[in-house]
Design an enzyme around this catalytic site. Structure first.
Site, PDB file in Angstrom:
ATOM      1  N   PHE A 177       0.861  -1.193   0.000  1.00 60.37           N
ATOM      2  CA  PHE A 177       0.000   0.000   0.000  1.00 60.37           C
ATOM      3  C   PHE A 177       0.892   1.235   0.000  1.00 60.37           C
ATOM      4  O   PHE A 177       1.610   1.491   0.961  1.00 60.37           O
ATOM      5  CB  PHE A 177      -0.950   0.050   1.203  1.00 60.37           C
ATOM      6  CG  PHE A 177      -1.845   1.259   1.133  1.00 60.37           C
ATOM      7  CD1 PHE A 177      -3.000   1.246   0.371  1.00 60.37           C
ATOM      8  CD2 PHE A 177      -1.489   2.443   1.776  1.00 60.37           C
ATOM      9  CE1 PHE A 177      -3.794   2.385   0.256  1.00 60.37           C
ATOM     10  CE2 PHE A 177      -2.283   3.573   1.662  1.00 60.37           C
ATOM     11  CZ  PHE A 177      -3.437   3.551   0.908  1.00 60.37           C
ATOM     12  N   ASP A 191       9.192   3.078   2.263  1.00 62.85           N
ATOM     13  CA  ASP A 191       7.978   3.846   2.529  1.00 62.85           C
ATOM     14  C   ASP A 191       7.668   3.692   4.019  1.00 62.85           C
ATOM     15  O   ASP A 191       7.099   2.694   4.452  1.00 62.85           O
ATOM     16  CB  ASP A 191       6.821   3.326   1.664  1.00 62.85           C
ATOM     17  CG  ASP A 191       5.526   4.107   1.914  1.00 62.85           C
ATOM     18  OD1 ASP A 191       5.452   4.840   2.926  1.00 62.85           O
ATOM     19  OD2 ASP A 191       4.584   3.966   1.106  1.00 62.85           O
ATOM     20  N   LYS A 194       2.240  11.346   7.151  1.00 55.49           N
ATOM     21  CA  LYS A 194       1.426  11.103   8.336  1.00 55.49           C
ATOM     22  C   LYS A 194       1.919  11.827   9.588  1.00 55.49           C
ATOM     23  O   LYS A 194       1.702  13.018   9.727  1.00 55.49           O
ATOM     24  CB  LYS A 194       1.266   9.597   8.542  1.00 55.49           C
ATOM     25  CG  LYS A 194       0.481   8.976   7.383  1.00 55.49           C
ATOM     26  CD  LYS A 194      -0.225   7.678   7.690  1.00 55.49           C
ATOM     27  CE  LYS A 194      -1.244   7.364   6.607  1.00 55.49           C
ATOM     28  NZ  LYS A 194      -0.930   6.225   5.780  1.00 55.49           N
TER      29      LYS A 194
HETATM   30  C1  LIG Z   1      -1.048   6.267   4.274  1.00 55.10           C
HETATM   31  C2  LIG Z   1       0.047   5.691   3.456  1.00 55.10           C
HETATM   32  C3  LIG Z   1       0.373   6.219   2.198  1.00 55.10           C
HETATM   33  C4  LIG Z   1      -0.433   7.310   1.534  1.00 55.10           C
HETATM   34  O1  LIG Z   1      -0.473   8.478   2.280  1.00 55.10           O
HETATM   35  P1  LIG Z   1      -1.629   9.571   1.955  1.00 55.10           P
HETATM   36  O2  LIG Z   1      -1.277  10.730   2.828  1.00 55.10           O
HETATM   37  O3  LIG Z   1      -2.926   8.921   2.327  1.00 55.10           O
HETATM   38  O4  LIG Z   1      -1.537   9.870   0.505  1.00 55.10           O
HETATM   39  C5  LIG Z   1       1.444   5.672   1.520  1.00 55.10           C
HETATM   40  N1  LIG Z   1       2.162   4.661   2.050  1.00 55.10           N
HETATM   41  C6  LIG Z   1       1.878   4.123   3.249  1.00 55.10           C
HETATM   42  C7  LIG Z   1       2.711   3.011   3.777  1.00 55.10           C
HETATM   43  C8  LIG Z   1       0.805   4.611   3.992  1.00 55.10           C
HETATM   44  O5  LIG Z   1       0.496   4.048   5.161  1.00 55.10           O
END
Ligand SMILES: *Cc1c(COP(=O)(O)O)cnc(C)c1O
Length: 403
Positions: free
Chosen positions: A147, A232, A261
């Site tokens: 994700f 990520d 985040k």
């Molecule tokens: C939440 C998330 C994203 C995307 O972030 P957004 O601010 O919702 O675009 C990408 N990678 C990971 C691992 C995430 O948890």
């Protein structure tokens, strides 16, 4: 005035949202009006312990007073300049985040998905310039069940049908291999491979951890093959897993960190790509940008969010409280429970059956969790959560899992 506010019931709020808002989420039926620390209050005045933390965006706790003060003070000063001009917060933000990550350069964006897109661009251009990959042939290896966000490029290399269905055509240049399978990564690599993009723990997929040693082997493989390792850490980073970064658990430093985040403590979207000069140096004027990226409001809040993380020792709290919580969850005995796992305050209870009814039962008892991938209850309370609150949450879990 207040009587009209009270007269509006939870069902009224839900009805209005459902009538006017697109239905791209399936939220639990509570309507939050206020929040502080690890607790939220709904429009009826009922309090709940937040065990999701906006997917780790509020690691510092809801409405942290220091972040609130910084936000208000900076909002009164200057909020947005665009990058056409400089602002007095951006340099310090880049320096402080770069130092925190042990890296040389920072490129600020807003949402997580934008930071992932930025990393993809950087890796491709780096591959053309550094490895001499042929025009438009750069390839990035990602993992099954990943994700990384919701843009068309990103969902194009998702393995989840719900994220992709009828959103194509998708961008080429990505290959997927099984998560945690080093031989599959090695087999997928060729001269055109510029990067491996990985979540060190796959949170959305159900808090899946790769086998011990995998990240270390992956890091060594990438170094040997001249491929960028891009972590990520949008959800796992900044203390969530009991280390500053989830990569730290294996002593791995990736070539690229992708953050978002909790970088702004849930106040204002701030994301960033953090890397070396030879990677982010591929961007020159005109090659990439964002109107809001690097704005002074976001930078000021993010700087304070990093200081709160440090001053309140939230990384250490995540490690100790998370270890305690995991032990408690492991002592739950119920035929519906298939597995309990976690790292720091990123915990998961995997069931043999749909998790939604259990999340609803927990909601009735004042604990907010959200199922992920159908059968997994993810528990990721704000890192400021008090032990007595966690004890209380565990009691609610015991009650739900003894019926
Ligand atoms: C939440 C998330 C994203 C995307 O972030 P957004 O601010 O919702 O675009 C990408 N990678 C990971 C691992 C995430 O948890």
């Amino acid at each position: 005035m207040t009587t009209t506010a009270i007269a509006e019931s939870t069902t009224d709020y839900i009805a209005r949202e459902d009538a006017w808002g697109a239905h791209n989420y399936h939220p639990l039926d509570l309507v939050i009006a206020e929040a502080q620390g690890a607790w939220v209050t709904d429009v009826g005045g009922r309090r709940y312990l937040d065990c999701l933390s906006a997917y780790s965006a509020v690691n510092q706790g809801h409405c942290h007073p220091r972040l609130l003060r910084t936000m208000v003070q900076q909002a009164a000063r200057v909020t947005l300049t665009s990058r056409a001009f400089r602002n007095d917060q951006l340099g310090a933000f880049c320096e402080e985040l770069g130092a925190l990550c042990g890296m040389e350069m920072v490129l600020p964006m807003n949402t997580g998905a934008e930071a992932v897109e930025t990393a993809i661009k950087a890796a491709r251009r780096w591959g053309y310039r550094t490895k001499g990959i042929a025009h438009d042939q750069a390839q990035i290896i990602a993992f099954d069940n990943n994700f990384h966000g919701r843009t068309t490029t990103i969902v194009g290399f998702s393995s989840e049908p719900a994220y992709r269905e009828q959103f194509g055509p998708f961008a080429p240049g990505f290959v997927l291999v099984p998560f945690g399978d080093i031989d599959a990564v090695r087999a997928a690599m060729n001269h055109n491979t510029c990067a491996v993009l990985i979540e060190p723990i796959q949170c959305e997929a159900g808090v899946l951890m790769p086998p011990d040693g995998f990240l270390r082997e992956l890091s060594a493989l990438c170094a040997r093959e001249q491929v960028l390792l891009m972590a990520d850490e949008i959800q796992t980073g900044l203390g969530r897993t009991g280390a500053l970064f989830a990569c730290d658990h294996e002593g791995v430093t990736p070539d690229v960190y992708i953050l978002g985040k909790a970088l702004s403590g849930g106040f204002y979207p701030v994301s960033a790509v953090v890397s070396r000069r030879d990677v982010l140096g591929v961007f020159g004027p005109g090659s990439h940008g964002s109107t809001f990226g690097g704005n002074p409001l976001g930078c000021a809040v993010a700087r304070e969010a990093m200081r709160v993380l440090h001053d309140e020792q939230l990384v250490q709290r995540s490690a100790t409280e998370g270890a305690w919580l995991l032990e408690q969850l492991r002592s739950l005995r119920h035929p519906a429970i298939r597995a309990v796992r976690g790292r720091g305050l990123m915990c998961a209870v995997e069931l043999h059956e749909p998790a939604r009814p259990y999340c609803e039962a927990l909601q009735q008892r004042g604990v907010l969790c959200k199922e992920t991938h159908g059968t997994v209850i993810r528990l990721s309370p704000p890192l400021v959560v008090a032990r007595r609150d966690l004890e209380w949450a565990v009691e609610q879990f015991r009650a739900v899992f003894t019926r």
